[in-house]
Design a protein around this motif. Structure first.
Motif, PDB file in Angstrom:
ATOM      1  N   SER A  54     -15.968   6.862 -11.733  1.00 34.80           N
ATOM      2  CA  SER A  54     -16.562   6.756 -10.406  1.00 34.80           C
ATOM      3  C   SER A  54     -16.519   8.097  -9.675  1.00 34.80           C
ATOM      4  CB  SER A  54     -15.804   5.713  -9.587  1.00 34.80           C
ATOM      5  OG  SER A  54     -16.279   5.697  -8.257  1.00 34.80           O
ATOM      6  N   THR A  55     -17.575   8.370  -8.928  1.00 32.20           N
ATOM      7  CA  THR A  55     -17.591   9.566  -8.085  1.00 32.20           C
ATOM      8  C   THR A  55     -17.037   9.255  -6.693  1.00 32.20           C
ATOM      9  OG1 THR A  55     -19.869   9.117  -7.439  1.00 32.20           O
ATOM     10  CG2 THR A  55     -19.539  10.604  -9.320  1.00 32.20           C
ATOM     11  N   GLU A  56     -16.648   7.997  -6.473  1.00 34.21           N
ATOM     12  CA  GLU A  56     -15.995   7.578  -5.232  1.00 34.21           C
ATOM     13  C   GLU A  56     -14.494   7.471  -5.486  1.00 34.21           C
ATOM     14  OE1 GLU A  56     -17.698   7.125  -2.323  1.00 34.21           O
ATOM     15  OE2 GLU A  56     -19.466   7.780  -3.449  1.00 34.21           O
ATOM     16  N   TRP A  57     -13.685   7.641  -4.428  1.00 34.40           N
ATOM     17  CA  TRP A  57     -12.240   7.550  -4.587  1.00 34.40           C
ATOM     18  C   TRP A  57     -11.836   6.159  -5.050  1.00 34.40           C
ATOM     19  CZ3 TRP A  57      -9.826  11.875  -4.972  1.00 34.40           C
ATOM     20  CH2 TRP A  57     -10.174  12.988  -4.217  1.00 34.40           C
ATOM     21  N   ALA A  58     -10.988   6.093  -6.076  1.00 33.94           N
ATOM     22  CA  ALA A  58     -10.438   4.843  -6.596  1.00 33.94           C
ATOM     23  C   ALA A  58      -8.915   4.967  -6.612  1.00 33.94           C
ATOM     24  CB  ALA A  58     -10.966   4.587  -8.008  1.00 33.94           C
ATOM     25  N   VAL A  59      -8.238   3.820  -6.545  1.00 33.95           N
ATOM     26  CA  VAL A  59      -6.780   3.808  -6.540  1.00 33.95           C
ATOM     27  C   VAL A  59      -6.296   3.291  -7.894  1.00 33.95           C
ATOM     28  CG1 VAL A  59      -4.718   2.884  -5.433  1.00 33.95           C
ATOM     29  CG2 VAL A  59      -6.736   3.389  -4.061  1.00 33.95           C
ATOM     30  N   PRO A  60      -5.586   4.126  -8.670  1.00 30.07           N
ATOM     31  CA  PRO A  60      -5.060   3.647  -9.952  1.00 30.07           C
ATOM     32  C   PRO A  60      -3.974   2.597  -9.739  1.00 30.07           C
ATOM     33  CG  PRO A  60      -4.415   5.944  -9.563  1.00 30.07           C
ATOM     34  CD  PRO A  60      -5.265   5.526  -8.422  1.00 30.07           C
ATOM     35  N   PRO A  61      -3.756   1.706 -10.723  1.00 26.65           N
ATOM     36  CA  PRO A  61      -2.656   0.750 -10.608  1.00 26.65           C
ATOM     37  C   PRO A  61      -1.339   1.489 -10.372  1.00 26.65           C
ATOM     38  CG  PRO A  61      -4.024   0.259 -12.512  1.00 26.65           C
ATOM     39  CD  PRO A  61      -4.496   1.567 -11.969  1.00 26.65           C
ATOM     40  N   SER A  62      -0.448   0.911  -9.640  1.00 25.91           N
ATOM     41  CA  SER A  62       0.825   1.496  -9.196  1.00 25.91           C
ATOM     42  C   SER A  62       0.595   2.765  -8.402  1.00 25.91           C
ATOM     43  CB  SER A  62       1.798   1.797 -10.312  1.00 25.91           C
ATOM     44  OG  SER A  62       1.433   1.500 -11.561  1.00 25.91           O
ATOM     45  N   GLY A  63      -0.524   2.852  -7.719  1.00 21.95           N
ATOM     46  CA  GLY A  63      -0.807   4.008  -6.881  1.00 21.95           C
ATOM     47  C   GLY A  63      -0.701   3.707  -5.402  1.00 21.95           C
ATOM     48  N   VAL A  64      -0.042   2.588  -5.046  1.00 18.20           N
ATOM     49  CA  VAL A  64       0.084   2.197  -3.645  1.00 18.20           C
ATOM     50  C   VAL A  64       1.530   1.798  -3.361  1.00 18.20           C
ATOM     51  CG1 VAL A  64      -0.625   0.545  -1.876  1.00 18.20           C
ATOM     52  CG2 VAL A  64      -2.291   1.377  -3.528  1.00 18.20           C
ATOM     53  N   VAL A  65       2.079   2.326  -2.270  1.00 22.11           N
ATOM     54  CA  VAL A  65       3.385   1.905  -1.764  1.00 22.11           C
ATOM     55  C   VAL A  65       3.185   1.557  -0.297  1.00 22.11           C
ATOM     56  CG1 VAL A  65       5.759   2.591  -1.241  1.00 22.11           C
ATOM     57  CG2 VAL A  65       4.691   3.349  -3.372  1.00 22.11           C
ATOM     58  N   PRO A  66       3.119   0.240   0.050  1.00 22.21           N
ATOM     59  CA  PRO A  66       2.918  -0.143   1.449  1.00 22.21           C
ATOM     60  C   PRO A  66       4.185   0.089   2.275  1.00 22.21           C
ATOM     61  CG  PRO A  66       3.161  -2.079   0.067  1.00 22.21           C
ATOM     62  CD  PRO A  66       3.211  -0.888  -0.847  1.00 22.21           C
ATOM     63  N   ASP A  67       4.001   0.397   3.561  1.00 26.56           N
ATOM     64  CA  ASP A  67       5.140   0.621   4.448  1.00 26.56           C
ATOM     65  C   ASP A  67       4.659   0.522   5.892  1.00 26.56           C
ATOM     66  OD1 ASP A  67       7.688   1.188   5.324  1.00 26.56           O
ATOM     67  OD2 ASP A  67       7.655   3.291   4.744  1.00 26.56           O
ATOM     68  N   LEU A  68       5.179  -0.430   6.650  1.00 23.79           N
ATOM     69  CA  LEU A  68       4.886  -0.579   8.071  1.00 23.79           C
ATOM     70  C   LEU A  68       6.173  -0.335   8.841  1.00 23.79           C
ATOM     71  CD1 LEU A  68       2.651  -3.769   8.132  1.00 23.79           C
ATOM     72  CD2 LEU A  68       1.931  -1.435   8.580  1.00 23.79           C
ATOM     73  N   VAL A  69       6.150   0.583   9.808  1.00 26.18           N
ATOM     74  CA  VAL A  69       7.359   0.921  10.568  1.00 26.18           C
ATOM     75  C   VAL A  69       7.018   1.138  12.028  1.00 26.18           C
ATOM     76  CG1 VAL A  69       8.478   2.017   8.597  1.00 26.18           C
ATOM     77  CG2 VAL A  69       7.122   3.399  10.143  1.00 26.18           C
ATOM     78  N   SER A  70       8.051   1.151  12.847  1.00 23.43           N
ATOM     79  CA  SER A  70       7.919   1.587  14.229  1.00 23.43           C
ATOM     80  C   SER A  70       9.063   2.541  14.497  1.00 23.43           C
ATOM     81  CB  SER A  70       7.960   0.401  15.194  1.00 23.43           C
ATOM     82  OG  SER A  70       9.226  -0.217  15.128  1.00 23.43           O
ATOM     83  N   GLY A  71       8.930   3.310  15.559  1.00 22.82           N
ATOM     84  CA  GLY A  71       9.967   4.274  15.900  1.00 22.82           C
ATOM     85  C   GLY A  71       9.624   5.646  15.366  1.00 22.82           C
ATOM     86  N   GLY A  72      10.613   6.340  14.907  1.00 24.56           N
ATOM     87  CA  GLY A  72      10.364   7.656  14.356  1.00 24.56           C
ATOM     88  C   GLY A  72      11.133   8.684  15.133  1.00 24.56           C
ATOM     89  N   PRO A  73      10.830   9.918  14.990  1.00 22.57           N
ATOM     90  CA  PRO A  73       9.827  10.476  14.090  1.00 22.57           C
ATOM     91  C   PRO A  73      10.248  10.328  12.628  1.00 22.57           C
ATOM     92  CG  PRO A  73      11.138  12.216  15.059  1.00 22.57           C
ATOM     93  CD  PRO A  73      11.589  10.937  15.701  1.00 22.57           C
ATOM     94  N   SER A  74       9.283  10.532  11.721  1.00 15.99           N
ATOM     95  CA  SER A  74       9.545  10.395  10.293  1.00 15.99           C
ATOM     96  C   SER A  74       8.895  11.525   9.532  1.00 15.99           C
ATOM     97  CB  SER A  74       8.956   9.095   9.745  1.00 15.99           C
ATOM     98  OG  SER A  74       9.515   7.986  10.350  1.00 15.99           O
ATOM     99  N   VAL A  75       9.448  11.777   8.370  1.00 15.65           N
ATOM    100  CA  VAL A  75       8.818  12.659   7.393  1.00 15.65           C
ATOM    101  C   VAL A  75       8.641  11.822   6.144  1.00 15.65           C
ATOM    102  CG1 VAL A  75       9.067  14.718   5.971  1.00 15.65           C
ATOM    103  CG2 VAL A  75       9.883  14.722   8.309  1.00 15.65           C
ATOM    104  N   VAL A  76       7.426  11.816   5.595  1.00  9.72           N
ATOM    105  CA  VAL A  76       7.153  11.095   4.364  1.00  9.72           C
ATOM    106  C   VAL A  76       6.918  12.143   3.280  1.00  9.72           C
ATOM    107  CG1 VAL A  76       5.667   9.423   3.209  1.00  9.72           C
ATOM    108  CG2 VAL A  76       6.131   9.201   5.663  1.00  9.72           C
ATOM    109  N   LEU A  77       7.775  12.117   2.254  1.00  9.03           N
ATOM    110  CA  LEU A  77       7.677  13.039   1.127  1.00  9.03           C
ATOM    111  C   LEU A  77       7.151  12.251  -0.065  1.00  9.03           C
ATOM    112  CD1 LEU A  77      11.215  14.555   1.627  1.00  9.03           C
ATOM    113  CD2 LEU A  77       9.073  15.588   2.337  1.00  9.03           C
TER     114      LEU A  77
END
Length: 179
Positions: A54-77
């Motif tokens: 595909s010439t459009e962005w696709a997400v490979p399997p195991s390519g997603v880590v969901p995370d919902l948060v409040s507060g912060g600040p945060s650094v995501v590495l």
């Protein structure tokens, strides 16, 4: 002698008066807390081959880590490692990988909208991407989910195997370079 008694009376009243004064101070003047989000590390690995033409962005399997948060600040590495190859009949194909955190592209990037890395050869090669997103303080709930995106140029096939995605969320420190 009177001044010593007055100082003694003031010293005795101080522990009672200071909390009352602090309670009356407006909350808007207070700095946000260092972090409400805490630290979290997630890691995913998949040895199964995956491919896209595909010439459009696709997400490979195991390519997603969901995370919902409040507060912060945060650094995501984020660290993404994979073996990949870009197979094109003309030999001039290009296959790309990018990483998003909460819908925001990660850094460093040299050009807006450019991929984080490009495979151009049909032989297998391993790449490791390390990216950072600095997230300011925010009281409301927000998405810090990570997505790995992959796509290929026209008439090319992008193949990935032995994919590993590691995500670490933490309170920022000076070495992170967040401002």
């Amino acid at each position: 002698m009177r001044s010593i008694r007055r100082i003694g009376a003031l010293a005795a009243a101080l522990p009672i008066a200071l909390p009352a004064v602090a309670a009356l101070a407006p909350a808007a003047c207070a700095d946000p807390p260092v972090s409400y989000v805490g630290s979290r590390t997630s890691s995913q690995f998949s040895s199964s081959p995956w491919a896209t033409d595909s010439t459009e962005w696709a997400v490979p399997p195991s390519g997603v880590v969901p995370d919902l948060v409040s507060g912060g600040p945060s650094v995501v590495l984020v660290t993404f490692a994979a073996e990949g190859r870009c197979v094109a009949s003309s030999g001039a194909g290009a296959c790309e990988v990018a990483i998003e955190v909460g819908g925001q592209r990660t850094r460093p990037r040299t050009v807006k909208g450019a991929p984080d890395t490009v495979w151009r050869k049909s032989g297998w090669g391993k790449r490791v991407l390390s990216r950072t997103v600095c997230v300011p303080y925010q009281e409301s709930l927000r998405d810090l989910g990570v997505r790995v995106l992959a796509k290929s140029s026209a008439e090319a096939r992008f193949e990935l195997r032995n994919r590993q995605l590691k995500v670490e969320r933490r309170a920022p420190v000076r070495e992170d370079g967040c401002s």
